[in-house]
Design an enzyme around this catalytic site. Structure first.
Site, PDB file in Angstrom:
ATOM      1  N   LYS A  69     -35.955 -14.769  -8.856  1.00 50.25           N
ATOM      2  CA  LYS A  69     -35.816 -13.984  -7.630  1.00 50.25           C
ATOM      3  C   LYS A  69     -35.834 -14.882  -6.401  1.00 50.25           C
ATOM      4  CE  LYS A  69     -36.982  -9.721  -7.797  1.00 50.25           C
ATOM      5  NZ  LYS A  69     -36.276  -8.455  -7.711  1.00 50.25           N
ATOM      6  N   CYS A  88     -23.446 -14.240  33.116  1.00 50.82           N
ATOM      7  CA  CYS A  88     -23.804 -14.717  34.444  1.00 50.82           C
ATOM      8  C   CYS A  88     -22.705 -15.693  34.840  1.00 50.82           C
ATOM      9  CB  CYS A  88     -25.158 -15.430  34.389  1.00 50.82           C
ATOM     10  SG  CYS A  88     -25.464 -16.432  35.854  1.00 50.82           S
ATOM     11  N   TYR A 135       2.287   1.974  -3.345  1.00 49.97           N
ATOM     12  CA  TYR A 135       1.220   2.497  -4.190  1.00 49.97           C
ATOM     13  C   TYR A 135       0.981   3.983  -3.877  1.00 49.97           C
ATOM     14  CZ  TYR A 135      -3.477   3.083  -6.143  1.00 49.97           C
ATOM     15  OH  TYR A 135      -4.563   3.541  -6.831  1.00 49.97           O
ATOM     16  N   CYS A 154     -31.168 -16.682  37.430  1.00 50.16           N
ATOM     17  CA  CYS A 154     -30.750 -17.023  38.798  1.00 50.16           C
ATOM     18  C   CYS A 154     -30.457 -15.787  39.655  1.00 50.16           C
ATOM     19  CB  CYS A 154     -29.543 -17.954  38.779  1.00 50.16           C
ATOM     20  SG  CYS A 154     -28.033 -17.134  38.288  1.00 50.16           S
ATOM     21  N   LYS A 196     -27.743 -12.252  -9.586  1.00 47.42           N
ATOM     22  CA  LYS A 196     -28.499 -11.014  -9.752  1.00 47.42           C
ATOM     23  C   LYS A 196     -28.033 -10.089  -8.640  1.00 47.42           C
ATOM     24  CE  LYS A 196     -33.068  -9.100 -10.665  1.00 47.42           C
ATOM     25  NZ  LYS A 196     -32.573  -7.789 -10.406  1.00 47.42           N
ATOM     26  N   TYR A 234     -21.915  -6.961 -16.676  1.00 43.54           N
ATOM     27  CA  TYR A 234     -22.646  -8.140 -17.160  1.00 43.54           C
ATOM     28  C   TYR A 234     -23.256  -8.019 -18.542  1.00 43.54           C
ATOM     29  CZ  TYR A 234     -26.261  -5.552 -14.519  1.00 43.54           C
ATOM     30  OH  TYR A 234     -27.059  -4.587 -13.992  1.00 43.54           O
ATOM     31  N   GLU A 241     -23.412  -3.575 -12.497  1.00 47.42           N
ATOM     32  CA  GLU A 241     -24.003  -3.155 -11.231  1.00 47.42           C
ATOM     33  C   GLU A 241     -22.954  -2.502 -10.335  1.00 47.42           C
ATOM     34  OE1 GLU A 241     -27.130  -3.999 -11.490  1.00 47.42           O
ATOM     35  OE2 GLU A 241     -28.047  -4.015  -9.488  1.00 47.42           O
ATOM     36  N   GLU A 287     -25.969 -16.194 -13.959  1.00 45.70           N
ATOM     37  CA  GLU A 287     -25.186 -15.163 -13.270  1.00 45.70           C
ATOM     38  C   GLU A 287     -25.866 -14.800 -11.954  1.00 45.70           C
ATOM     39  OE1 GLU A 287     -24.989 -11.874 -15.984  1.00 45.70           O
ATOM     40  OE2 GLU A 287     -23.975 -13.077 -17.511  1.00 45.70           O
ATOM     41  N   CYS A 341     -28.830 -11.698  36.570  1.00 45.54           N
ATOM     42  CA  CYS A 341     -29.218 -12.787  35.675  1.00 45.54           C
ATOM     43  C   CYS A 341     -30.738 -12.946  35.686  1.00 45.54           C
ATOM     44  CB  CYS A 341     -28.548 -14.082  36.117  1.00 45.54           C
ATOM     45  SG  CYS A 341     -29.101 -15.510  35.160  1.00 45.54           S
ATOM     46  N   ASP A 370       0.827  -1.205   0.000  1.00 44.91           N
ATOM     47  CA  ASP A 370       0.000   0.000   0.000  1.00 44.91           C
ATOM     48  C   ASP A 370       0.861   1.255   0.000  1.00 44.91           C
ATOM     49  OD1 ASP A 370      -2.029  -1.740   0.074  1.00 44.91           O
ATOM     50  OD2 ASP A 370      -2.787  -1.184   2.068  1.00 44.91           O
ATOM     51  N   CYS A 383     -26.529 -21.919  37.790  1.00 42.92           N
ATOM     52  CA  CYS A 383     -27.576 -21.139  37.108  1.00 42.92           C
ATOM     53  C   CYS A 383     -28.372 -22.136  36.271  1.00 42.92           C
ATOM     54  CB  CYS A 383     -26.968 -20.068  36.216  1.00 42.92           C
ATOM     55  SG  CYS A 383     -28.205 -19.231  35.208  1.00 42.92           S
ATOM     56  N   ASP A 434     -27.504  -7.133  -6.189  1.00 44.55           N
ATOM     57  CA  ASP A 434     -28.494  -6.248  -5.575  1.00 44.55           C
ATOM     58  C   ASP A 434     -27.859  -4.883  -5.324  1.00 44.55           C
ATOM     59  OD1 ASP A 434     -30.848  -5.436  -4.546  1.00 44.55           O
ATOM     60  OD2 ASP A 434     -30.721  -6.589  -2.687  1.00 44.55           O
TER      61      ASP A 434
HETATM   62  S1  IVH Z   1     -28.840  -8.225 -17.434  1.00 42.99           S
HETATM   63  C1  IVH Z   1     -31.550  -6.568 -20.677  1.00 42.99           C
HETATM   64  N1  IVH Z   1     -27.527  -9.360 -15.509  1.00 42.99           N
HETATM   65  O1  IVH Z   1     -31.419  -6.538 -12.754  1.00 42.99           O
HETATM   66  C2  IVH Z   1     -31.402  -6.826 -19.253  1.00 42.99           C
HETATM   67  N2  IVH Z   1     -29.053  -7.611 -14.967  1.00 42.99           N
HETATM   68  O2  IVH Z   1     -34.310  -6.539 -13.742  1.00 42.99           O
HETATM   69  C3  IVH Z   1     -30.085  -6.377 -18.795  1.00 42.99           C
HETATM   70  N3  IVH Z   1     -29.129  -7.067 -12.581  1.00 42.99           N
HETATM   71  O3  IVH Z   1     -31.615  -3.377 -14.201  1.00 42.99           O
HETATM   72  C4  IVH Z   1     -29.797  -6.770 -17.437  1.00 42.99           C
HETATM   73  N4  IVH Z   1     -27.627  -8.540 -11.929  1.00 42.99           N
HETATM   74  O4  IVH Z   1     -29.788  -3.759 -12.514  1.00 42.99           O
HETATM   75  C5  IVH Z   1     -28.437  -8.432 -15.828  1.00 42.99           C
HETATM   76  N5  IVH Z   1     -26.274 -10.441 -13.894  1.00 42.99           N
HETATM   77  C6  IVH Z   1     -27.172  -9.515 -14.222  1.00 42.99           C
HETATM   78  C7  IVH Z   1     -27.772  -8.674 -13.271  1.00 42.99           C
HETATM   79  C8  IVH Z   1     -28.721  -7.728 -13.677  1.00 42.99           C
HETATM   80  C9  IVH Z   1     -28.432  -7.573 -11.540  1.00 42.99           C
HETATM   81  C10 IVH Z   1     -30.153  -6.022 -12.446  1.00 42.99           C
HETATM   82  C11 IVH Z   1     -29.946  -4.863 -13.360  1.00 42.99           C
HETATM   83  C12 IVH Z   1     -31.201  -4.698 -14.136  1.00 42.99           C
HETATM   84  C13 IVH Z   1     -32.178  -5.526 -13.372  1.00 42.99           C
HETATM   85  C14 IVH Z   1     -33.151  -6.137 -14.355  1.00 42.99           C
END
Ligand code: IVH
Length: 675
Positions: free
Chosen positions: A316, A428, A38, A413, A117, A226, A174, A115, A410, A35, A434, A119
């Site tokens: 989901k 305790c 860097y 006890c 999803k 993605y 994302e 992949e 406690c 670090d 106890c 969040d």
């Molecule tokens: S593909 C044409 N891949 O999910 C669709 N989306 O409901 C392009 N998201 O707005 C999205 N992980 O924010 C894709 N591996 C993933 C994802 C992903 C999260 C989110 C993304 C998108 C929403 C779609």
């Protein structure tokens, strides 16, 4: 004064070096400099740019720490709309998706790519001639906001692409906050007296929309790519999602790939289930899995609906967080005397089950979160983990919300409570009598993964405690002295008493690992108990081990070592243990005999033909290694036989070495199998 050529060259060189090290650190996870080295490079570039601002290019890594605030966010229209995905909430909806798609591709098989999803918040990064020139939030899908100043501070967002690349390239992905960063950032905010973030997603999406990019930089956001937006025509271009991911990686983007699953929706369903199960141990939050048709040619045949691609779907997972009211706090006493606060909640559905109680961990954590009775709180459940209270929603705090009083004695006890050295755990100290501690200790001892005494559970233990037959662990093995009284109890016939007593008898020679786990030593879970048993072989060897001897055992750290030594140094424990050992004789364990696989984690998958999987795993254990059930970055190698499936795919994705059974056998010195 104009900079001379050597300064310009040095600035270029520094930019390149710094971005190279950024990539090594944030994307490839293998830094090559410290670090402080860097920091030296970084400060040198900053100094040059300070002196000659005209040398500050739009891809300068110094932009990553943020700059002066801007006045407002500017709207940008997406050249290719940012669509959304259709959702599937159960496996049948995935099967229906597959059936739908088959209509479009005739007799062809469909291979899917799965992949995470993520969040977080989606973003579209635009590169012109390889330089990041625009970063847009999703907005309504057609128009978003330019957040370039913030995107540059996000780890993993390349400021310049690795060639070759198309003239115009939009990469979408994302922005999220890793769980570890979420913890760190919240700690910092707490120290500064600022409001805490409720979850990583809010922290990420709010972070992206800051006017002051230095505030975004403080949030340590991360990015995973993605998909693509606009792309100018280019000669060599990927033809599948799997290739695209690799192509993006080569251009300098971080990607997290679960793997190409191949043909058949049923195998997709299995992979999705694996993801769901492993969800809580990922470094970031996900709210599902995304299943995409792998082949771009097939995608063209399948096409889009008005809302999004027909060739992809989001499976989901049930939400793991919910809001509800904190009605009260109950205090209970655990096995080791620790007194823990449990939130009593207005029942709410979280992750598919109804939750009415959740842990608040300890008084310090409770105070840190500042939850009050009457608050609306966020409750979280991740996988099999006990639900926990994340924190209050301050905007909704009622005026009469009252702080939670911490008990001084406690709750069972009434012994005065004491804080441990760190001031975190409230305890305790009446270990011996106890009733709550004795009861939980007994229940743990007989439980399935410990001594596994059939027919002796919580209810029976409570009953026998009330009769005064059980005061400590050894008493279990003296229950037969109460045979006549047992027969008089309601619900205990001759047969059931016989059954119970013989179940107890059957456990007098349980294996050492079970016995050690059953003792309930602090920090000694099942896995540690197994490691200890294998290393020391007998209880007498373990009890005389020093802290430094203990830390030599693989995976045992100083905290656990100290926990063990402290446990054996306690007179009460020793007396109870010796009494117990006058009744039972744990079966001694075979200790490690070699170090061929010391420190290595090995996964066997598929069918082994030359010996059984148990034998192979026992061999790895005996040679100081660990046999694991799933492949990860830390897997040393995978031994794959015929029929190997997703584990093999995962190993290949992660670049983990794969051996055939014969290659594995070749590693072994001659004669070892005969031992
Ligand atoms: S593909 C044409 N891949 O999910 C669709 N989306 O409901 C392009 N998201 O707005 C999205 N992980 O924010 C894709 N591996 C993933 C994802 C992903 C999260 C989110 C993304 C998108 C929403 C779609």
């Amino acid at each position: 004064m104009n900079p001379d050529a050597s300064v310009i060259a040095r600035a270029n060189e520094l930019r390149e070096q710094i971005e190279h090290h950024n990539r090594l650190y944030h994307i490839l996870d293998r830094p090559e400099i410290s670090d402080s080295e860097y920091d030296l490079l970084f400060r040198e570039l900053q100094a040059i740019e300070e002196e000659f601002p005209e040398l500050r290019t739009p891809d300068s890594p110094t932009l990553r720490i943020g700059g002066p605030p801007i006045d407002s966010l500017v709207s940008v229209r997406h050249s290719v709309p940012m669509l959304s995905l259709d959702n599937a909430f159960d496996d049948d909806e995935l099967r229906a998706f597959d059936t739908r798609l088959k209509k479009y591709v005739g007799d062809e098989e469909i291979a899917y790519f799965v992949e995470y999803k993520f969040d977080g918040a989606s973003i579209s990064l635009r590169y012109e001639n390889g330089v990041l020139v625009q970063a847009a939030t999703r907005g309504d899908g057609t128009t978003g906001e330019d957040v370039l100043h913030n995107a540059r501070t996000v780890r993993g967002v390349p400021l310049r692409l690795v060639p070759p690349f198309p003239d115009t390239l939009e990469v979408r992905g994302e922005v999220l906050m890793l769980r570890a960063d979420f913890e760190k950032v919240n700690e910092e905010r707490l120290a500064r007296g600022e409001a805490l973030f409720a979850n990583p997603r809010n922290a990420a999406s709010g972070g992206l929309r800051q006017l002051d990019s230095r505030l975004t930089a403080e949030r340590r956001l991360s990015f995973f790519a993605y998909t693509l937006g606009e792309v100018s025509p280019s000669a060599a271009f990927p033809e599948t999602q799997a290739d695209l991911m690799e192509w993006l990686r080569e251009r300098g983007f971080p990607v997290r790939v679960v793997g190409e699953v191949g043909v058949g929706i049923e195998s997709v369903i299995l992979v999705v289930e694996e993801i769901r199960k492993g969800r809580s141990s990922l470094p970031f939050d996900i709210d599902g899995a995304v299943i995409k048709v792998n082949s771009f040619a097939q995608r063209d045949e399948i096409g889009f609906t008005s809302r999004g691609p027909r060739w992809a779907i989001a499976r989901k997972f049930p939400a793991e967080q919910a809001f509800t009211e904190l009605i009260g706090v109950a205090w209970s006493v655990g096995r080791t005397g620790v007194v823990v606060p449990t939130a009593e909640l207005k029942p709410v559905g979280v992750g598919g089950v109804t939750v009415s109680r959740a842990t608040l961990h300890n008084p310090k954590e409770m105070a840190r979160k500042d939850v009050r009775i009457g608050d609306i709180v966020i409750v979280q459940r991740a996988g099999d983990v006990i639900p926990e209270v994340v924190g209050p929603v301050l905007d909704k705090r009622p005026t009469n919300a009252s702080p939670v009083p911490v008990p001084t004695t406690c709750p069972v006890c009434e012994t005065p409570l004491e804080y441990d050295e760190g001031g975190i755990l409230l305890r305790c100290l009446n270990r011996k009598s106890c009733p709550a501690q004795v009861e939980t200790r007994l229940i743990h001892f007989v439980s399935r993964n410990a001594m596994d005494i059939d027919g002796l559970g919580e209810k029976q233990i409570q009953l026998f405690l009330s009769k005064g037959w059980l005061r400590e662990l050894g008493d279990i093995y003296r229950l037969h002295l109460h045979r006549e009284e047992l027969l008089e109890l309601e619900g205990f016939g001759e047969a059931s008493v016989e059954k119970l007593l013989s179940a107890i008898e059957a456990t007098r020679e349980r294996t050492l690992d079970r016995f050690l786990f059953a003792l309930g030593i602090r920090f000694v879970g099942e896995r540690t108990a197994a490691d200890l048993a294998r290393h020391f072989g007998s209880i007498s060897a373990l009890r005389s081990a020093t802290e430094s001897e203990l830390t030599q055992v693989q995976d045992i750290g100083p905290r656990t070592a100290e926990g063990i030594v402290t446990w054996f140094a306690d007179e009460d424990h020793i007396r109870e243990l010796d009494d117990l050992l006058s009744e039972v004789t744990p079966e001694e364990a075979e200790t490690v005999r070699g170090d061929l696989f010391a420190g290595q984690t090995i996964v066997f998958t598929g069918k082994l033909e030359q010996f059984t999987r148990e034998a192979a795993e026992a061999l790895v254990l005996a040679e100081g290694g660990r046999a694991a059930g799933s492949v990860s970055k830390t897997t040393s190698f995978v031994v794959a036989g015929p029929g190997a499936g997703s584990k093999l795919v995962k190993a290949e994705q992660l670049g983990v070495r794969v051996l055939t059974e014969t290659e594995f056998l070749e590693l072994l010195p001659e004669g070892i199998l005969a031992l």
